[in-house]
Design an enzyme around this catalytic site. Structure first.
Site, PDB file in Angstrom:
ATOM      1  N   LYS A  66       0.849  -1.213   0.000  1.00  0.00           N
ATOM      2  CA  LYS A  66       0.000   0.000   0.000  1.00  0.00           C
ATOM      3  C   LYS A  66       0.876   1.253   0.000  1.00  0.00           C
ATOM      4  O   LYS A  66       0.643   2.188  -0.758  1.00  0.00           O
ATOM      5  CB  LYS A  66      -0.897   0.001   1.251  1.00  0.00           C
ATOM      6  N   ASN A  67       1.916   1.253   0.851  1.00  0.00           N
ATOM      7  CA  ASN A  67       2.717   2.469   0.981  1.00  0.00           C
ATOM      8  C   ASN A  67       3.640   2.718  -0.202  1.00  0.00           C
ATOM      9  O   ASN A  67       4.292   3.768  -0.280  1.00  0.00           O
ATOM     10  CB  ASN A  67       3.527   2.443   2.284  1.00  0.00           C
TER      11      ASN A  67
ATOM     12  N   ARG B 125      -4.525  10.099   3.849  1.00  0.00           N
ATOM     13  CA  ARG B 125      -3.320  10.862   4.171  1.00  0.00           C
ATOM     14  C   ARG B 125      -2.478  11.138   2.913  1.00  0.00           C
ATOM     15  O   ARG B 125      -1.886  12.201   2.746  1.00  0.00           O
ATOM     16  CB  ARG B 125      -2.500  10.063   5.197  1.00  0.00           C
TER      17      ARG B 125
ATOM     18  N   CYS C   2      -5.377   8.164   9.041  1.00  0.00           N
ATOM     19  CA  CYS C   2      -5.591   7.623  10.377  1.00  0.00           C
ATOM     20  C   CYS C   2      -5.236   8.641  11.447  1.00  0.00           C
ATOM     21  O   CYS C   2      -4.277   9.407  11.309  1.00  0.00           O
ATOM     22  CB  CYS C   2      -4.739   6.369  10.569  1.00  0.00           C
TER      23      CYS C   2
ATOM     24  N   ARG D  73       0.427  14.770  12.824  1.00  0.00           N
ATOM     25  CA  ARG D  73       0.769  14.586  11.418  1.00  0.00           C
ATOM     26  C   ARG D  73       0.825  15.912  10.633  1.00  0.00           C
ATOM     27  O   ARG D  73       0.094  16.104   9.654  1.00  0.00           O
ATOM     28  CB  ARG D  73      -0.196  13.587  10.751  1.00  0.00           C
ATOM     29  N   PRO D  74       1.684  16.828  11.045  1.00  0.00           N
ATOM     30  CA  PRO D  74       1.792  18.093  10.308  1.00  0.00           C
ATOM     31  C   PRO D  74       2.424  17.885   8.930  1.00  0.00           C
ATOM     32  O   PRO D  74       2.946  16.798   8.646  1.00  0.00           O
ATOM     33  CB  PRO D  74       2.722  18.933  11.191  1.00  0.00           C
TER      34      PRO D  74
ATOM     35  N   ASP E 297       4.606  20.356   7.649  1.00  0.00           N
ATOM     36  CA  ASP E 297       5.594  21.443   7.547  1.00  0.00           C
ATOM     37  C   ASP E 297       6.840  21.038   6.767  1.00  0.00           C
ATOM     38  O   ASP E 297       7.423  21.856   6.050  1.00  0.00           O
ATOM     39  CB  ASP E 297       5.968  21.924   8.963  1.00  0.00           C
TER      40      ASP E 297
ATOM     41  N   ASP F 198       4.383   0.941  12.002  1.00  0.00           N
ATOM     42  CA  ASP F 198       3.152   0.284  11.548  1.00  0.00           C
ATOM     43  C   ASP F 198       2.988  -1.124  12.127  1.00  0.00           C
ATOM     44  O   ASP F 198       1.928  -1.733  11.977  1.00  0.00           O
ATOM     45  CB  ASP F 198       3.125   0.228  10.008  1.00  0.00           C
TER      46      ASP F 198
ATOM     47  N   ARG G  23      -8.334   0.083   4.726  1.00  0.00           N
ATOM     48  CA  ARG G  23      -7.422   1.048   4.105  1.00  0.00           C
ATOM     49  C   ARG G  23      -6.150   0.374   3.602  1.00  0.00           C
ATOM     50  O   ARG G  23      -5.579   0.801   2.601  1.00  0.00           O
ATOM     51  CB  ARG G  23      -6.968   2.085   5.138  1.00  0.00           C
TER      52      ARG G  23
HETATM   53  C1  UD1 Z   1       4.340   6.994   6.129  1.00  0.00           C
HETATM   54  C2  UD1 Z   1       3.491   5.762   5.960  1.00  0.00           C
HETATM   55  C3  UD1 Z   1       2.935   5.314   7.309  1.00  0.00           C
HETATM   56  C4  UD1 Z   1       4.062   5.125   8.310  1.00  0.00           C
HETATM   57  C5  UD1 Z   1       4.947   6.366   8.363  1.00  0.00           C
HETATM   58  C6  UD1 Z   1       6.182   6.164   9.209  1.00  0.00           C
HETATM   59  C7  UD1 Z   1       2.600   6.047   3.746  1.00  0.00           C
HETATM   60  C8  UD1 Z   1       1.403   6.261   2.907  1.00  0.00           C
HETATM   61  N1  UD1 Z   1       2.392   6.056   5.066  1.00  0.00           N
HETATM   62  O1  UD1 Z   1       3.486   8.027   6.618  1.00  0.00           O
HETATM   63  O2  UD1 Z   1       2.253   4.073   7.114  1.00  0.00           O
HETATM   64  O3  UD1 Z   1       3.505   4.914   9.590  1.00  0.00           O
HETATM   65  O4  UD1 Z   1       5.390   6.718   7.025  1.00  0.00           O
HETATM   66  O5  UD1 Z   1       6.934   5.109   8.728  1.00  0.00           O
HETATM   67  O6  UD1 Z   1       3.678   5.822   3.242  1.00  0.00           O
HETATM   68  N2  UD1 Z   1       6.233  14.828  10.301  1.00  0.00           N
HETATM   69  C9  UD1 Z   1       6.304  16.175  10.589  1.00  0.00           C
HETATM   70  N3  UD1 Z   1       6.146  17.051   9.557  1.00  0.00           N
HETATM   71  C10 UD1 Z   1       5.943  16.662   8.267  1.00  0.00           C
HETATM   72  C11 UD1 Z   1       5.872  15.279   7.991  1.00  0.00           C
HETATM   73  C12 UD1 Z   1       6.022  14.380   9.024  1.00  0.00           C
HETATM   74  O7  UD1 Z   1       6.494  16.565  11.733  1.00  0.00           O
HETATM   75  O8  UD1 Z   1       5.808  17.520   7.381  1.00  0.00           O
HETATM   76  C13 UD1 Z   1       6.382  13.852  11.397  1.00  0.00           C
HETATM   77  C14 UD1 Z   1       5.091  13.044  11.616  1.00  0.00           C
HETATM   78  O9  UD1 Z   1       4.184  13.744  12.424  1.00  0.00           O
HETATM   79  C15 UD1 Z   1       5.630  11.800  12.271  1.00  0.00           C
HETATM   80  C16 UD1 Z   1       6.998  11.608  11.596  1.00  0.00           C
HETATM   81  O10 UD1 Z   1       7.329  12.873  11.027  1.00  0.00           O
HETATM   82  O11 UD1 Z   1       5.830  12.039  13.625  1.00  0.00           O
HETATM   83  C17 UD1 Z   1       6.997  10.546  10.517  1.00  0.00           C
HETATM   84  O12 UD1 Z   1       6.044  10.873   9.542  1.00  0.00           O
HETATM   85  P1  UD1 Z   1       6.212  10.511   7.999  1.00  0.00           P
HETATM   86  O13 UD1 Z   1       7.487   9.749   7.805  1.00  0.00           O
HETATM   87  O14 UD1 Z   1       5.998  11.729   7.196  1.00  0.00           O
HETATM   88  O15 UD1 Z   1       5.000   9.530   7.771  1.00  0.00           O
HETATM   89  P2  UD1 Z   1       3.960   9.532   6.586  1.00  0.00           P
HETATM   90  O16 UD1 Z   1       4.649   9.809   5.305  1.00  0.00           O
HETATM   91  O17 UD1 Z   1       2.769  10.332   6.958  1.00  0.00           O
END
Ligand code: UD1
Length: 431
Positions: free
Chosen positions: A22-23, A97, A121, A126-127, A129, A310, A402
């Site tokens: 999926k990812n 997401r 989820c 989940r910002p 930035d 995950d 999902r």
């Molecule tokens: C992806 C995966 C999700 C997995 C996660 C961590 C997909 C579709 N989803 O989610 O299944 O749990 O990686 O391996 O691939 N963060 C910030 N600012 C940002 C982006 C992220 O602070 O702009 C923080 C998040 O809040 C979190 C951490 O970084 O604490 C990791 O997030 P991220 O690696 O971005 O996860 P996703 O891409 O959302």
């Protein structure tokens, strides 16, 4: 509304084939926005997140259809030659997401974008930035207003960008933005997850020039256009991990096929401590419970190649039946413990303090009516239900859909007793 009804206590035995990740599929679908041609993605499971991304592609002007191929799932044909729109409205973005992954490719192709804040989820703040910072570092003007992110890439530039934290989605967004260009973009401190490498391989199959994914530096040499291709995403390491844990918890002998064992090293090393039997052969992993499971000690989630967040929730279910105490620490998402309250209803012995879960394994846990708090939290309840004494009803299973496709069919084929049931809306009569 649908629920799973699980009768606990059945041993699992047999073969299960792991689906494409999926990812990987979600960013690859976003990457299709960059392509002026037809992409055939082979063997695509109808995860509800994938279906939500398809709706976004159709909204933008893409033509998408499923076609029967030679795999267990249909192939997905995506024609994005006529992408005309550059906005993703709230009603589509809030379903998933990964809608945020469209920001980079829409800006890359159309130079302007308006994308609503993503859903997904509820596992923490989940910002976005870091996504925005990378686009700004590449010369985009980005305005974040009233729940929408507006981007203008008319003054884009190439050069070096740096992530303050190796976010998976932000790395993917920046890669996709940088693909169509004139010069070189270097991404420092990117995420190194296998799905990043898969996105690189997909984009390169379409004519992109990306190297370094999976390492500390990704280098992208801009190309003028991307063409269509035929591609199959890597197998889903989280689904594989889920079945490995299921095998350890309940398995007489669970043969998990189409796995990339290297992607599950962190889990394999923890499972080896529980005294379950594991046999790794090329793309197959065989897991058998054996006797009484022992505690795996401590697990702390981290970015790849660390222990995947995950699989944190499924590990809580495993720990609940292992002899001794286990510690589970979630380091990536601050609210990713909502399954604990549900596991408590099943007689699990768990205490959480300062972000650390202390789990004491029990000889028996008991079925209960519980509710999926999120995708992986939901599947952890299914695992607990499979070993619990009695019946477990898991509500809210659309969250599980999902990222698992026909989970109940796969578990049933292994001998599990699990049914998808429609449930009436409940009337609370306790006046
Ligand atoms: C992806 C995966 C999700 C997995 C996660 C961590 C997909 C579709 N989803 O989610 O299944 O749990 O990686 O391996 O691939 N963060 C910030 N600012 C940002 C982006 C992220 O602070 O702009 C923080 C998040 O809040 C979190 C951490 O970084 O604490 C990791 O997030 P991220 O690696 O971005 O996860 P996703 O891409 O959302």
């Amino acid at each position: 509304m649908e629920s799973f009804f699980v009768v606990g206590g059945r041993s699992l035995r047999g073969e299960v084939e792991i689906d494409p990740a999926k990812n990987s599929l979600l960013p690859i679908l976003a990457g299709c926005i960059l392509v002026k041609g037809e992409v055939c993605l082979e063997n695509v499971p109808k995860y509800s997140d994938v279906m939500a991304m398809i709706k976004i592609l159709e909204h933008l002007g893409g033509k998408v259809k499923f076609e029967r191929g030679k795999f267990s799932n249909d192939n997905l044909i995506i024609d994005t030659r006529d992408i005309v729109y550059c906005d993703v409205p709230n009603e589509l973005a809030s379903c998933v997401r990964s809608s945020i992954f469209t920001l980079g490719p829409i800006l890359g192709r159309k130079k302007i974008a308006k994308v609503a804040y993503p859903g997904g989820c509820d596992i923490g703040l989940r910002p976005v930035d870091i996504h925005i910072s990378l686009l700004k570092q590449l010369g985009c003007k980005v305005i974040d207003k009233n729940g929408y992110i507006y981007g203008d890439a008319s003054k884009r530039r190439e050069g070096d960008v740096m992530l303050s934290f190796p976010s998976v989605g932000a790395t993917e967004n920046a890669m996709m933005f940088a693909v169509l260009g004139h010069g070189q973009v270097r991404i420092f401190n990117p995420a190194r997850e296998p799905e990043i490498v898969d996105l690189q391989n997909f984009l390169n199959s379409c004519g992109a020039k990306i190297s370094g994914a999976g390492s500390n530096l990704i280098v992208i040499d801009g190309v003028k256009r991307l063409h269509g291709c035929r591609y199959r995403a890597i197998s889903d390491r989280i689904e594989a991990g889920t079945f490995m844990i299921a095998g350890a918890m309940t398995g007489e002998k669970v043969v998990i096929k189409n796995v990339i064992p290297e992607h599950n090293q962190a889990l394999l090393s923890k499972l080896s401590k529980t005294a379950c039997k594991i046999d790794v052969r090329d793309d197959t992993i065989i897991v058998e419970r054996g006797g009484r499971l022992q505690s795996f000690g401590e697990v702390e989630t981290a970015v790849y190649p660390g222990f995947p967040t995950d699989l944190q929730a499924p590990m809580c279910s495993l720990a609940s039946i292992c002899e001794g105490y286990s510690l589970v620490i979630e380091s990536l998402f601050e609210s990713r413990y909502k399954h604990i309250g549900e596991l408590l209803k099943m007689n699990c012995d768990i205490r959480c303090k300062n972000g650390v879960c202390i789990i004491k394994g029990r000889d028996k846990i008991y079925g209960a009516e519980v509710s999926s708090p999120d995708l992986r939290g939901g599947v952890c309840l299914v695992l607990a239900g499979l070993v619990a004494e009695g019946y477990t009803t898991i509500n809210n299973i659309e969250l599980i859909d999902r990222g698992y496709f026909r989970l109940e069919d796969k578990l049933t084929s292994l001998g599990g007793d699990i049914k998808r049931i429609k449930c009436e809306k409940k009337v609370d009569n306790c006046s």
